[in-house]
Design a protein around this motif. Structure first.
Motif, PDB file in Angstrom:
ATOM      1  N   GLY A 136     -19.719  17.892  -5.913  1.00 20.08           N
ATOM      2  CA  GLY A 136     -18.759  17.267  -6.800  1.00 20.08           C
ATOM      3  C   GLY A 136     -18.726  17.853  -8.200  1.00 20.08           C
ATOM      4  N   LYS A 137     -19.518  18.897  -8.430  1.00 24.16           N
ATOM      5  CA  LYS A 137     -19.575  19.542  -9.741  1.00 24.16           C
ATOM      6  C   LYS A 137     -19.258  21.029  -9.582  1.00 24.16           C
ATOM      7  N   ILE A 138     -18.861  21.657 -10.714  1.00 24.42           N
ATOM      8  CA  ILE A 138     -18.552  23.089 -10.652  1.00 24.42           C
ATOM      9  C   ILE A 138     -19.397  23.898 -11.624  1.00 24.42           C
ATOM     10  N   TYR A 139     -20.277  23.199 -12.346  1.00 26.74           N
ATOM     11  CA  TYR A 139     -21.218  23.834 -13.262  1.00 26.74           C
ATOM     12  C   TYR A 139     -22.377  22.869 -13.443  1.00 26.74           C
ATOM     13  N   ILE A 140     -23.294  23.184 -14.293  1.00 28.34           N
ATOM     14  CA  ILE A 140     -24.390  22.276 -14.605  1.00 28.34           C
ATOM     15  C   ILE A 140     -23.824  20.970 -15.175  1.00 28.34           C
ATOM     16  N   SER A 141     -24.378  19.855 -14.743  1.00 27.44           N
ATOM     17  CA  SER A 141     -23.982  18.559 -15.284  1.00 27.44           C
ATOM     18  C   SER A 141     -25.241  17.723 -15.491  1.00 27.44           C
ATOM     19  N   LYS A 142     -25.076  16.555 -16.071  1.00 29.21           N
ATOM     20  CA  LYS A 142     -26.236  15.698 -16.349  1.00 29.21           C
ATOM     21  C   LYS A 142     -26.909  15.222 -15.062  1.00 29.21           C
ATOM     22  N   THR A 143     -26.213  15.301 -13.927  1.00 28.81           N
ATOM     23  CA  THR A 143     -26.797  14.874 -12.655  1.00 28.81           C
ATOM     24  C   THR A 143     -27.312  16.041 -11.814  1.00 28.81           C
ATOM     25  N   SER A 144     -27.176  17.268 -12.310  1.00 30.38           N
ATOM     26  CA  SER A 144     -27.599  18.433 -11.522  1.00 30.38           C
ATOM     27  C   SER A 144     -29.113  18.448 -11.351  1.00 30.38           C
ATOM     28  N   PRO A 145     -29.604  18.735 -10.152  1.00 32.96           N
ATOM     29  CA  PRO A 145     -31.048  18.819  -9.940  1.00 32.96           C
ATOM     30  C   PRO A 145     -31.635  20.059 -10.595  1.00 32.96           C
ATOM     31  N   ASP A 146     -32.952  20.081 -10.726  1.00 32.98           N
ATOM     32  CA  ASP A 146     -33.630  21.186 -11.402  1.00 32.98           C
ATOM     33  C   ASP A 146     -33.340  22.539 -10.762  1.00 32.98           C
ATOM     34  N   CYS A 147     -33.166  22.565  -9.431  1.00 34.78           N
ATOM     35  CA  CYS A 147     -32.946  23.848  -8.765  1.00 34.78           C
ATOM     36  C   CYS A 147     -31.635  24.502  -9.223  1.00 34.78           C
ATOM     37  N   VAL A 148     -30.641  23.696  -9.588  1.00 34.63           N
ATOM     38  CA  VAL A 148     -29.372  24.238 -10.093  1.00 34.63           C
ATOM     39  C   VAL A 148     -29.592  24.861 -11.463  1.00 34.63           C
ATOM     40  N   LEU A 149     -30.319  24.157 -12.324  1.00 34.69           N
ATOM     41  CA  LEU A 149     -30.629  24.695 -13.649  1.00 34.69           C
ATOM     42  C   LEU A 149     -31.401  26.005 -13.546  1.00 34.69           C
TER      43      LEU A 149
ATOM     44  N   ILE B  40      -6.766  18.210  -2.522  1.00 37.80           N
ATOM     45  CA  ILE B  40      -7.763  19.275  -2.422  1.00 37.80           C
ATOM     46  C   ILE B  40      -8.862  18.803  -1.474  1.00 37.80           C
ATOM     47  N   GLU B  41      -9.404  19.701  -0.670  1.00 40.35           N
ATOM     48  CA  GLU B  41     -10.518  19.351   0.202  1.00 40.35           C
ATOM     49  C   GLU B  41     -11.813  19.263  -0.605  1.00 40.35           C
ATOM     50  N   GLU B  42     -12.622  18.241  -0.309  1.00 47.95           N
ATOM     51  CA  GLU B  42     -13.853  18.047  -1.061  1.00 47.95           C
ATOM     52  C   GLU B  42     -14.802  19.229  -0.890  1.00 47.95           C
ATOM     53  N   LYS B  43     -14.826  19.821   0.295  1.00 47.25           N
ATOM     54  CA  LYS B  43     -15.726  20.948   0.520  1.00 47.25           C
ATOM     55  C   LYS B  43     -15.344  22.157  -0.344  1.00 47.25           C
ATOM     56  N   LYS B  44     -14.071  22.210  -0.722  1.00 43.86           N
ATOM     57  CA  LYS B  44     -13.638  23.289  -1.619  1.00 43.86           C
ATOM     58  C   LYS B  44     -14.294  23.133  -2.994  1.00 43.86           C
ATOM     59  N   VAL B  45     -14.362  21.895  -3.480  1.00 47.20           N
ATOM     60  CA  VAL B  45     -15.005  21.646  -4.766  1.00 47.20           C
ATOM     61  C   VAL B  45     -16.502  21.928  -4.662  1.00 47.20           C
ATOM     62  N   ASP B  46     -17.112  21.465  -3.576  1.00 48.22           N
ATOM     63  CA  ASP B  46     -18.559  21.654  -3.409  1.00 48.22           C
ATOM     64  C   ASP B  46     -18.950  23.123  -3.321  1.00 48.22           C
TER      65      ASP B  46
END
Length: 374
Positions: free
Chosen positions: A175-188, A253-259
């Motif tokens: 549901g995100k396209i960049y780092i967000s406040k809910t992103s897990p550490d592995c994304v950072l 838009i398809e949700e998997k496209k955003v993911d």
């Protein structure tokens, strides 16, 4: 493979028409640029000066930068009482999808203006395109005296690997396209690692191309906080993700496209930038400064806001949406399709307008001046 280039031409959604924020960044960093150029020619007076602008894009900002650099060097030569200026070799670099035709079409008028303003003692000046990624070699060894880049180095060479979930069927950043406040550490960690890898390659490549004592001035999006989740560095992407997810909820838009979409972007902290410079080891960090630029390209004066959006804030939101669209539409269109772009940026503009009704949103920009070790 993602497409990345600024919107071409001079139409309503073009970068040429919607680049006030970038103009303000260039203007704010101008004193640092002048200082770096003058420092070079306090020590050496070459007959032929090599200059490169990395991530030059197209539109009025491209030749504005070149003009300002040439003016500083020419004024220095006059101050020294030199009979004529050096020869100028100016290289304009950007990715191959850049609108170089727009730039080249404006060169005759630019050359005529130089001749009218500075006369026969100026130049000659040779401007050429150098397409290709600056995350690698672009120019011959020891061919450059001064390198400039503005609003470009926050773009990574690629989307960081490792953002897909371990089963390969989802995303760690749903549901995100960049780092967000809910992103897990592995994304950072994936984003930070990709930035350091690209930053090292960039510095190593420029170290080969710049003469000893040559300089670089680089300005790009960053953050004051050590936390990549901070609002200052990622909230514009958070709102864009919300606009996309609102279209998902309506079946547009398809949700998997955003993911499966992640922006190849990273706004580093000063500590991350310094670490990469010291680790690579070819440059001396002369200056590192931070400044803020309003999302809507304003001058940052005034801090009084109403809790309810007004026609003015909503208009500002639309203007911000146009600025962002001019920069990121090529990536989004290649992934989501062109038929949803108008609706997406209309929603985004409304969300930005609501946000601007409550606060003055600002980008944090870093400007650094580097000297190539002799």
């Amino acid at each position: 493979m993602q497409v990345l280039h600024m919107n071409k031409g001079a139409g309503e959604t073009s970068y040429a028409t919607n680049s006030t924020v970038q103009t303000n960044i260039i203007s704010t960093a101008k004193p640092v640029t002048e200082e770096a150029i003058l420092d070079i020619f306090n020590h050496v007076l070459p007959e032929s000066v090599g200059i490169a602008d990395l991530g030059c894009s197209s539109g009025p900002n491209t030749l504005l930068v070149v003009s300002e650099i040439l003016n500083v060097i020419y004024a220095k030569w006059q101050q020294l009482g030199r009979p004529c200026s050096p020869e100028f070799r100016v290289y304009l670099n950007d990715l191959i999808g850049n609108d170089f035709n727009n730039v080249f079409g404006s060169l005759p008028a630019f050359y005529n203006k130089l001749k009218e303003e500075k006369g026969s003692e100026f130049g000659p000046c040779f401007i050429s395109g150098a397409p290709g990624s600056f995350y690698g070699r672009v120019f011959p060894s020891k061919s450059l005296h001064f390198v400039h880049s503005s609003s470009s180095l926050h773009w990574l060479s690629q989307v960081p690997p490792g953002l897909a979930s371990k089963d390969g069927r989802g995303s760690w950043n749903k549901g995100k396209i960049y780092i967000s406040k809910t992103s897990p550490d592995c994304v950072l960690e994936a984003y930070s690692s990709q930035f350091q890898k690209d930053w090292s390659v960039f510095l190593k490549s420029r170290a080969e191309e710049i003469v000893g004592g040559g300089r670089m001035v680089l300005s790009f999006m960053g953050r004051r906080s050590t936390d990549p989740r901070s609002k200052e560095s990622c909230y514009q992407w958070e709102l864009l993700a919300r606009a996309l997810m609102s279209m998902v909820s309506e079946g547009l838009i398809e949700e998997k496209k955003v993911d499966s979409f992640n922006a190849p972007y990273y706004a580093p902290s000063p500590e991350e930038v310094k670490f990469g410079i010291y680790k690579e080891g070819s440059f001396i960090l002369d200056r590192l400064e931070m400044f803020e630029i309003d999302w809507d390209g304003g001058d940052g004066d005034g801090d009084n806001y109403d809790a309810t959006p007004t026609s003015s804030t909503l208009s500002n939101g639309a203007r911000v949406a146009k600025t962002i669209r001019a920069v990121v539409e090529s990536m989004l269109e290649s992934h989501f399709g062109g038929d949803v772009m108008d609706g997406l940026f209309q929603r985004y503009g409304e969300m930005v307008g609501n946000h601007l009704a409550k606060t003055r949103a600002k980008y944090t920009n870093l400007v650094i001046s580097l000297a190539r070790k002799v």
